[in-house]
Scaffold this motif. Structure first.
Motif, PDB file in Angstrom:
ATOM      1  N   ARG A  68      -3.869  17.982-116.428  1.00 31.81           N
ATOM      2  CA  ARG A  68      -3.070  17.500-115.321  1.00 31.81           C
ATOM      3  C   ARG A  68      -3.211  18.394-114.083  1.00 31.81           C
ATOM      4  O   ARG A  68      -3.115  17.939-112.945  1.00 31.81           O
ATOM      5  N   ILE A  69      -3.447  19.692-114.332  1.00 30.47           N
ATOM      6  CA  ILE A  69      -3.512  20.642-113.217  1.00 30.47           C
ATOM      7  C   ILE A  69      -4.945  20.832-112.711  1.00 30.47           C
ATOM      8  O   ILE A  69      -5.228  20.657-111.536  1.00 30.47           O
ATOM      9  N   CYS A  70      -5.865  21.167-113.626  1.00 31.79           N
ATOM     10  CA  CYS A  70      -7.184  21.623-113.166  1.00 31.79           C
ATOM     11  C   CYS A  70      -8.308  20.632-113.487  1.00 31.79           C
ATOM     12  O   CYS A  70      -9.455  20.879-113.125  1.00 31.79           O
ATOM     13  N   PHE A  71      -8.016  19.545-114.206  1.00 26.60           N
ATOM     14  CA  PHE A  71      -9.002  18.509-114.555  1.00 26.60           C
ATOM     15  C   PHE A  71     -10.076  18.975-115.539  1.00 26.60           C
ATOM     16  O   PHE A  71     -11.098  18.318-115.692  1.00 26.60           O
ATOM     17  N   GLU A  78      -1.699  19.899-120.464  1.00 29.82           N
ATOM     18  CA  GLU A  78      -2.359  20.926-119.661  1.00 29.82           C
ATOM     19  C   GLU A  78      -3.340  21.691-120.540  1.00 29.82           C
ATOM     20  O   GLU A  78      -3.078  21.901-121.720  1.00 29.82           O
ATOM     21  N   CYS A  79      -4.459  22.127-119.964  1.00 30.61           N
ATOM     22  CA  CYS A  79      -5.493  22.765-120.783  1.00 30.61           C
ATOM     23  C   CYS A  79      -5.058  24.163-121.219  1.00 30.61           C
ATOM     24  O   CYS A  79      -4.094  24.724-120.706  1.00 30.61           O
ATOM     25  N   SER A  80      -5.810  24.732-122.160  1.00 30.33           N
ATOM     26  CA  SER A  80      -5.426  26.021-122.738  1.00 30.33           C
ATOM     27  C   SER A  80      -5.436  27.130-121.692  1.00 30.33           C
ATOM     28  O   SER A  80      -4.674  28.088-121.794  1.00 30.33           O
ATOM     29  N   ILE A  81      -6.274  26.993-120.670  1.00 27.94           N
ATOM     30  CA  ILE A  81      -6.327  28.035-119.632  1.00 27.94           C
ATOM     31  C   ILE A  81      -5.103  27.933-118.719  1.00 27.94           C
ATOM     32  O   ILE A  81      -4.444  28.926-118.439  1.00 27.94           O
ATOM     33  N   CYS A  82      -4.765  26.717-118.282  1.00 23.52           N
ATOM     34  CA  CYS A  82      -3.594  26.544-117.417  1.00 23.52           C
ATOM     35  C   CYS A  82      -2.302  26.930-118.135  1.00 23.52           C
ATOM     36  O   CYS A  82      -1.340  27.376-117.503  1.00 23.52           O
ATOM     37  N   TYR A 114      -8.900  27.557-113.108  1.00 31.43           N
ATOM     38  CA  TYR A 114     -10.070  26.799-112.660  1.00 31.43           C
ATOM     39  C   TYR A 114      -9.636  25.537-111.937  1.00 31.43           C
ATOM     40  O   TYR A 114      -8.474  25.107-112.026  1.00 31.43           O
ATOM     41  N   HIS A 115     -10.604  24.912-111.267  1.00 28.93           N
ATOM     42  CA  HIS A 115     -10.407  23.556-110.759  1.00 28.93           C
ATOM     43  C   HIS A 115     -11.730  22.807-110.927  1.00 28.93           C
ATOM     44  O   HIS A 115     -12.746  23.210-110.363  1.00 28.93           O
ATOM     45  N   VAL A 116     -11.691  21.742-111.716  1.00 26.60           N
ATOM     46  CA  VAL A 116     -12.913  20.994-112.019  1.00 26.60           C
ATOM     47  C   VAL A 116     -13.016  19.806-111.062  1.00 26.60           C
ATOM     48  O   VAL A 116     -12.164  18.916-111.072  1.00 26.60           O
ATOM     49  N   ALA A 136      -6.617  16.972-104.864  1.00 33.57           N
ATOM     50  CA  ALA A 136      -5.738  17.701-105.781  1.00 33.57           C
ATOM     51  C   ALA A 136      -5.895  19.201-105.591  1.00 33.57           C
ATOM     52  O   ALA A 136      -4.919  19.964-105.700  1.00 33.57           O
ATOM     53  N   LEU A 137      -7.116  19.650-105.280  1.00 37.07           N
ATOM     54  CA  LEU A 137      -7.344  21.079-105.036  1.00 37.07           C
ATOM     55  C   LEU A 137      -6.579  21.531-103.792  1.00 37.07           C
ATOM     56  O   LEU A 137      -5.902  22.576-103.806  1.00 37.07           O
ATOM     57  N   VAL A 138      -6.666  20.720-102.737  1.00 35.26           N
ATOM     58  CA  VAL A 138      -5.951  21.067-101.498  1.00 35.26           C
ATOM     59  C   VAL A 138      -4.443  21.131-101.764  1.00 35.26           C
ATOM     60  O   VAL A 138      -3.750  22.049-101.316  1.00 35.26           O
TER      61      VAL A 138
END
Lengths: 208, 208
Positions: A68-71, A78-82, A114-116, A136-138
């Motif tokens: 949801r956050i970094c794609f 949410e991914c394991s990193i987020c 990260y941001h994918v 989404a990054l912005v």
């Protein structure tokens, strides 16, 4: 040779095998002959083994989706990193694909998020900024406390162009924008470096 | 690199992806890196495409089995070759694996039936005559009007040994036993022979 049999329905072991060969040869880097070999393996192995592979494929398509956050890819919201509280949330590394996250993580040299993007801007392939997760990054830069964006798109014309487009978009935001160092690869020899690599290495020369 | 991640449950994209990579790298000739690449493809392609592959695998394991007569693979009770009324029923070509039937069929030089042994006698691997379909072959020779057995086992020590074992068993039966001409290189496997070599080998078959 088997390579001649183009019609899946006419495969000598029956249409089911023909369709399997057809599906397998649709995978990247798998030619007709390798597909026949893999199909033969799947025919000869136990039913349980073959179904484990079939179920694993079904499973990823049902469970894995974008964070949801970094794609990045994940089977959670949410991914394991987020989700990791030890990660530095003020630094965001921008990559083209989820596999790039894996490669950078394996280096162990980055402790941020990260941001994918989901690709790179490519007018020739009809991929514009709106097809990527740039909006989404912005939003992340504006809403979260992001102080550094590390551009880690591929060092190609399109990758560089995408990084440039994003850095222009973020020009007026209070965020430092960096990119991966360019130079010669550790462990390689100068003889095999091309002109561009050597020029990058010279321009970016560092104090010894 | 991803190659370091041995535990499927700890895959950065979640355990579902880890298990898929594990399953894919269990396929012959697919290393860890190729498995990651294939998994990435399956993650990025449409759900329909990925499920088509999963279903094709499930399908062959559910529909494809051994022919009642010759033990070739088929989705019917009898394979397409055994059912074909145009085939010469007095000649039976003995091969190790179903894929060998496909290879010989592609040469177009044999119009008889086949018999798939399901392997070759290999004391080192614990494969004895009773593990193969040799009994069924002897029954075929006695019950059907088989006048020629063409040995087409691989030209290896074990393939030759299996052919010799069978020819000894059939010594007192009124059947001519031949074998593929040695147009094919000893020590290699049928899979790598081209059509012309196989056709030559079939045409020049010799008394065993």
């Amino acid at each position: 040779m088997a390579a001649m049999i183009d019609d899946a329905e006419k495969h000598p072991f029956g249409p089911a095998v023909g369709r399997l060969v057809q599906q397998l040869s649709g995978l990247p880097g798998i030619g007709r002959k390798t597909a026949e070999r893999l199909a033969n393996y799947l025919l000869s192995c136990s039913k349980a083994e073959a179904l484990q592979l079939a179920d694993a494929i079904r499973d990823v398509k049902e469970k894995v989706h974008r964070c949801r956050i970094c794609f990045n890819l994940t089977d959670q919201e949410e991914c394991s990193i987020c989700r990791d509280p030890r990660r530095e949330r003020s630094a965001v590394c921008v990559v083209e694909q989820p596999k790039d996250v894996m490669l950078l993580e394996a280096s162990g040299a980055f402790g941020g998020l990260y941001h994918v993007l989901g690709g790179r801007i490519s007018p020739l392939e009809g991929v514009g900024p709106e097809d990527l997760t740039i909006d989404a990054l912005v939003r992340r830069v504006r809403q979260d406390e992001v102080r550094e964006i590390v551009m880690a798109t591929n060092p190609t014309v399109e990758g560089d162009g995408t990084a440039l487009f994003i850095s222009n978009l973020l020009e007026n935001e209070p965020v430092r924008i960096t990119r991966l160092a360019r130079g010669i690869a550790s462990g390689s020899v100068l003889e095999f470096a091309n002109k561009e690599m050597l020029a990058d290495a010279l321009r970016g020369r560092q104090n010894f």
